[in-house]
Write a protein that holds these residues in place. Structure first.
Motif, PDB file in Angstrom:
ATOM      1  N   TRP A   1      52.604  22.237  24.134  1.00 52.63           N
ATOM      2  CA  TRP A   1      51.486  22.082  23.247  1.00 52.63           C
ATOM      3  C   TRP A   1      51.849  22.254  21.813  1.00 52.63           C
ATOM      4  CZ3 TRP A   1      47.652  25.217  20.375  1.00 52.63           C
ATOM      5  CH2 TRP A   1      46.585  24.528  20.130  1.00 52.63           C
ATOM      6  N   VAL A   2      52.610  23.435  21.532  1.00 56.12           N
ATOM      7  CA  VAL A   2      53.043  23.870  20.146  1.00 56.12           C
ATOM      8  C   VAL A   2      53.952  22.892  19.649  1.00 56.12           C
ATOM      9  CG1 VAL A   2      53.984  25.569  18.584  1.00 56.12           C
ATOM     10  CG2 VAL A   2      52.331  26.193  20.304  1.00 56.12           C
ATOM     11  N   PHE A   3      54.938  22.383  20.601  1.00 56.77           N
ATOM     12  CA  PHE A   3      55.996  21.579  20.072  1.00 56.77           C
ATOM     13  C   PHE A   3      55.349  20.095  19.714  1.00 56.77           C
ATOM     14  CE2 PHE A   3      59.435  23.981  22.943  1.00 56.77           C
ATOM     15  CZ  PHE A   3      59.418  24.979  21.947  1.00 56.77           C
ATOM     16  N   SER A   4      54.310  19.527  20.468  1.00 53.35           N
ATOM     17  CA  SER A   4      53.843  18.461  20.224  1.00 53.35           C
ATOM     18  C   SER A   4      53.124  18.340  18.880  1.00 53.35           C
ATOM     19  CB  SER A   4      52.814  17.866  21.499  1.00 53.35           C
ATOM     20  OG  SER A   4      51.588  18.915  21.303  1.00 53.35           O
ATOM     21  N   ILE A   5      52.497  19.507  18.310  1.00 54.19           N
ATOM     22  CA  ILE A   5      52.005  19.510  17.078  1.00 54.19           C
ATOM     23  C   ILE A   5      53.178  19.505  16.114  1.00 54.19           C
ATOM     24  CG2 ILE A   5      50.785  20.841  15.654  1.00 54.19           C
ATOM     25  CD1 ILE A   5      49.140  22.137  17.910  1.00 54.19           C
ATOM     26  N   ALA A   6      54.219  20.396  16.395  1.00 60.25           N
ATOM     27  CA  ALA A   6      55.335  20.212  15.519  1.00 60.25           C
ATOM     28  C   ALA A   6      56.012  18.886  15.025  1.00 60.25           C
ATOM     29  CB  ALA A   6      56.415  21.380  15.846  1.00 60.25           C
ATOM     30  N   VAL A   7      55.820  17.804  16.250  1.00 64.45           N
ATOM     31  CA  VAL A   7      56.288  16.428  16.193  1.00 64.45           C
ATOM     32  C   VAL A   7      55.391  15.650  15.422  1.00 64.45           C
ATOM     33  CG1 VAL A   7      57.113  14.431  17.473  1.00 64.45           C
ATOM     34  CG2 VAL A   7      57.674  16.611  18.300  1.00 64.45           C
ATOM     35  N   PHE A   8      54.252  15.462  15.785  1.00 67.29           N
ATOM     36  CA  PHE A   8      53.425  14.576  15.187  1.00 67.29           C
ATOM     37  C   PHE A   8      52.681  14.937  13.807  1.00 67.29           C
ATOM     38  CE2 PHE A   8      49.986  16.723  17.318  1.00 67.29           C
ATOM     39  CZ  PHE A   8      48.979  16.818  16.509  1.00 67.29           C
ATOM     40  N   GLY A   9      52.640  16.412  13.521  1.00 64.14           N
ATOM     41  CA  GLY A   9      51.978  16.799  12.423  1.00 64.14           C
ATOM     42  C   GLY A   9      53.031  16.359  11.170  1.00 64.14           C
ATOM     43  N   PRO A  10      54.390  16.903  11.065  1.00 60.05           N
ATOM     44  CA  PRO A  10      55.065  16.311   9.821  1.00 60.05           C
ATOM     45  C   PRO A  10      55.006  14.972   9.579  1.00 60.05           C
ATOM     46  CG  PRO A  10      56.193  18.117  11.336  1.00 60.05           C
ATOM     47  CD  PRO A  10      54.932  17.654  12.214  1.00 60.05           C
ATOM     48  N   ILE A  11      54.956  14.084  10.812  1.00 60.83           N
ATOM     49  CA  ILE A  11      55.085  12.627  10.558  1.00 60.83           C
ATOM     50  C   ILE A  11      53.840  12.262   9.822  1.00 60.83           C
ATOM     51  CG2 ILE A  11      55.357  10.353  11.735  1.00 60.83           C
ATOM     52  CD1 ILE A  11      56.900  11.510  13.935  1.00 60.83           C
ATOM     53  N   VAL A  12      52.670  12.796  10.266  1.00 63.23           N
ATOM     54  CA  VAL A  12      51.561  12.452   9.604  1.00 63.23           C
ATOM     55  C   VAL A  12      51.497  12.785   8.049  1.00 63.23           C
ATOM     56  CG1 VAL A  12      48.729  12.669   9.671  1.00 63.23           C
ATOM     57  CG2 VAL A  12      50.185  12.358  11.963  1.00 63.23           C
ATOM     58  N   ASN A  13      51.850  14.097   8.024  1.00 62.66           N
ATOM     59  CA  ASN A  13      51.728  14.602   6.797  1.00 62.66           C
ATOM     60  C   ASN A  13      52.965  13.984   5.659  1.00 62.66           C
ATOM     61  OD1 ASN A  13      49.456  16.329   7.337  1.00 62.66           O
ATOM     62  ND2 ASN A  13      50.722  17.836   8.258  1.00 62.66           N
TER      63      ASN A  13
ATOM     64  N   LEU B   1      53.487   9.479  20.734  1.00 60.67           N
ATOM     65  CA  LEU B   1      54.361  10.595  21.702  1.00 60.67           C
ATOM     66  C   LEU B   1      53.810  11.982  21.491  1.00 60.67           C
ATOM     67  CD1 LEU B   1      56.401  10.282  24.130  1.00 60.67           C
ATOM     68  CD2 LEU B   1      58.284  11.160  22.367  1.00 60.67           C
ATOM     69  N   GLY B   2      53.873  12.698  20.439  1.00 55.55           N
ATOM     70  CA  GLY B   2      53.123  13.940  20.177  1.00 55.55           C
ATOM     71  C   GLY B   2      51.734  13.965  20.481  1.00 55.55           C
ATOM     72  N   LEU B   3      51.100  13.121  19.995  1.00 57.95           N
ATOM     73  CA  LEU B   3      49.572  13.352  20.365  1.00 57.95           C
ATOM     74  C   LEU B   3      49.300  13.099  21.765  1.00 57.95           C
ATOM     75  CD1 LEU B   3      47.009  13.563  18.772  1.00 57.95           C
ATOM     76  CD2 LEU B   3      46.810  11.025  18.617  1.00 57.95           C
ATOM     77  N   GLY B   4      49.976  12.171  22.480  1.00 55.95           N
ATOM     78  CA  GLY B   4      49.650  12.101  23.906  1.00 55.95           C
ATOM     79  C   GLY B   4      50.119  13.381  24.708  1.00 55.95           C
ATOM     80  N   ALA B   5      51.325  14.007  24.378  1.00 54.94           N
ATOM     81  CA  ALA B   5      51.621  15.412  24.747  1.00 54.94           C
ATOM     82  C   ALA B   5      50.800  16.443  24.522  1.00 54.94           C
ATOM     83  CB  ALA B   5      52.979  15.510  24.251  1.00 54.94           C
ATOM     84  N   PHE B   6      50.202  16.399  23.119  1.00 56.35           N
ATOM     85  CA  PHE B   6      49.135  17.404  22.930  1.00 56.35           C
ATOM     86  C   PHE B   6      47.801  17.172  23.917  1.00 56.35           C
ATOM     87  CE2 PHE B   6      45.434  18.353  20.244  1.00 56.35           C
ATOM     88  CZ  PHE B   6      45.493  19.684  19.997  1.00 56.35           C
ATOM     89  N   LEU B   7      47.129  16.116  24.037  1.00 55.28           N
ATOM     90  CA  LEU B   7      46.135  15.860  24.803  1.00 55.28           C
ATOM     91  C   LEU B   7      46.409  16.166  26.019  1.00 55.28           C
ATOM     92  CD1 LEU B   7      44.640  12.472  23.173  1.00 55.28           C
ATOM     93  CD2 LEU B   7      44.028  14.798  22.497  1.00 55.28           C
ATOM     94  N   ALA B   8      47.499  15.905  26.678  1.00 51.41           N
ATOM     95  CA  ALA B   8      47.944  16.174  28.144  1.00 51.41           C
ATOM     96  C   ALA B   8      48.040  17.403  28.351  1.00 51.41           C
ATOM     97  CB  ALA B   8      49.101  15.271  28.509  1.00 51.41           C
ATOM     98  N   CYS B   9      48.628  18.351  27.331  1.00 45.93           N
ATOM     99  CA  CYS B   9      48.789  19.717  27.565  1.00 45.93           C
ATOM    100  C   CYS B   9      47.568  20.564  27.602  1.00 45.93           C
ATOM    101  CB  CYS B   9      49.678  20.326  26.559  1.00 45.93           C
ATOM    102  SG  CYS B   9      51.449  20.029  26.764  1.00 45.93           S
ATOM    103  N   SER B  10      46.354  19.979  26.734  1.00 46.10           N
ATOM    104  CA  SER B  10      45.225  20.484  26.840  1.00 46.10           C
ATOM    105  C   SER B  10      44.596  20.271  28.156  1.00 46.10           C
ATOM    106  CB  SER B  10      44.511  19.954  25.454  1.00 46.10           C
ATOM    107  OG  SER B  10      45.026  20.218  24.399  1.00 46.10           O
ATOM    108  N   CYS B  11      44.639  18.999  28.493  1.00 49.52           N
ATOM    109  CA  CYS B  11      43.871  18.673  29.925  1.00 49.52           C
ATOM    110  C   CYS B  11      44.678  19.653  30.863  1.00 49.52           C
ATOM    111  CB  CYS B  11      44.164  17.320  30.067  1.00 49.52           C
ATOM    112  SG  CYS B  11      43.019  16.152  29.162  1.00 49.52           S
ATOM    113  N   PHE B  12      45.877  19.738  31.110  1.00 53.18           N
ATOM    114  CA  PHE B  12      46.510  20.372  32.041  1.00 53.18           C
ATOM    115  C   PHE B  12      46.226  22.210  32.068  1.00 53.18           C
ATOM    116  CE2 PHE B  12      49.605  16.890  32.578  1.00 53.18           C
ATOM    117  CZ  PHE B  12      49.165  16.324  33.884  1.00 53.18           C
TER     118      PHE B  12
END
Length: 214
Positions: free
Chosen positions: A18-30, A59-70
């Motif tokens: 969950w943390v790694f997914s934020i660290a991937v899509f967050g820098p790309i967006v910002n 990829l990062g956003l999908g992993a973030f949502l999936a981790c939250s659901c799991f």
């Protein structure tokens, strides 16, 4: 017979993904889009390839949502009483973890290749740290999701073995009932013990035995 599958034992690994997914899509967006050298328009820092940035964000956003659901499924897993529903939950975890492990590998290779082809410039120097962080955490995500896949496979095998053992070895069907213990009133009657212990009189001359005369 309820299939006793333990809840997900990799909750810390799920939180790591969950943390790694934020660290991937967050820098790309910002910081993933920088000004082009030839004009004011924005372009992706990964070799100007907009598909690379979109793929990393998806990829990062999908992993973030999936981790939250799991993670939510982990909390409610013990409340699932149906064997079929538990089996489906474990299969969903196994399939999604395996798929995302492969996608993270593809994303890592793709982003690394595009970054190596990126020409140096002011925008590249400005967003270089963010691009390298995205690539680094993409690699960590591969390891984390592979670990989740292995754990899910172990849980699936454990649940299958326990189900076969419960239905074949014990021979107890799903609707078979077992006789219960007789329930008493809790108060023993006075005639339960009619004679005190160790005071029973013995027959001194058993039947068929004669006392020899001296």
């Amino acid at each position: 017979m309820v299939l006793m599958i333990n809840p997900r034992l990799e909750c810390p690994q799920s939180a790591g993904c969950w943390v790694f997914s934020i660290a991937v899509f967050g820098p790309i967006v910002n910081e993933g889009y920088v000004n082009a050298d030839s004009g004011p328009e924005l372009r992706c820092v990964f070799n100007g390839n907009a598909g690379a940035c979109r793929f990393g964000v998806a990829l990062g956003l999908g992993a973030f949502l999936a981790c939250s659901c799991f993670l939510l499924l982990d909390v409610r897993f013990q409340q699932i009483s149906s064997v079929r529903d538990r089996r489906r939950a474990v299969l969903l975890d196994l399939g999604f973890s395996g798929l995302w492990s492969f996608l993270w590998f593809v994303g890592f290779c793709f982003l690394t290749n595009q970054w190596q082809r990126t020409a140096p410039g002011p925008g590249t120097a400005q967003a270089g740290d963010a691009a390298r962080a995205v690539i680094t955490f993409s690699f960590f995500s591969i390891l984390s999701w592979v670990a989740l896949t292995v754990k899910a496979l172990q849980r699936f095998r454990l649940g299958t073995d326990m189900s076969l053992f419960a239905t074949e070895q014990l021979g107890a069907g799903a609707g078979q009932t077992y006789p219960g213990y007789p329930v008493g009133s809790g108060v023993e009657g006075t005639d339960t013990y009619q004679s005190p212990p160790f005071t029973e009189t013995l027959d001194t001359s058993p039947k068929g035995y004669q006392v020899p005369a001296y």
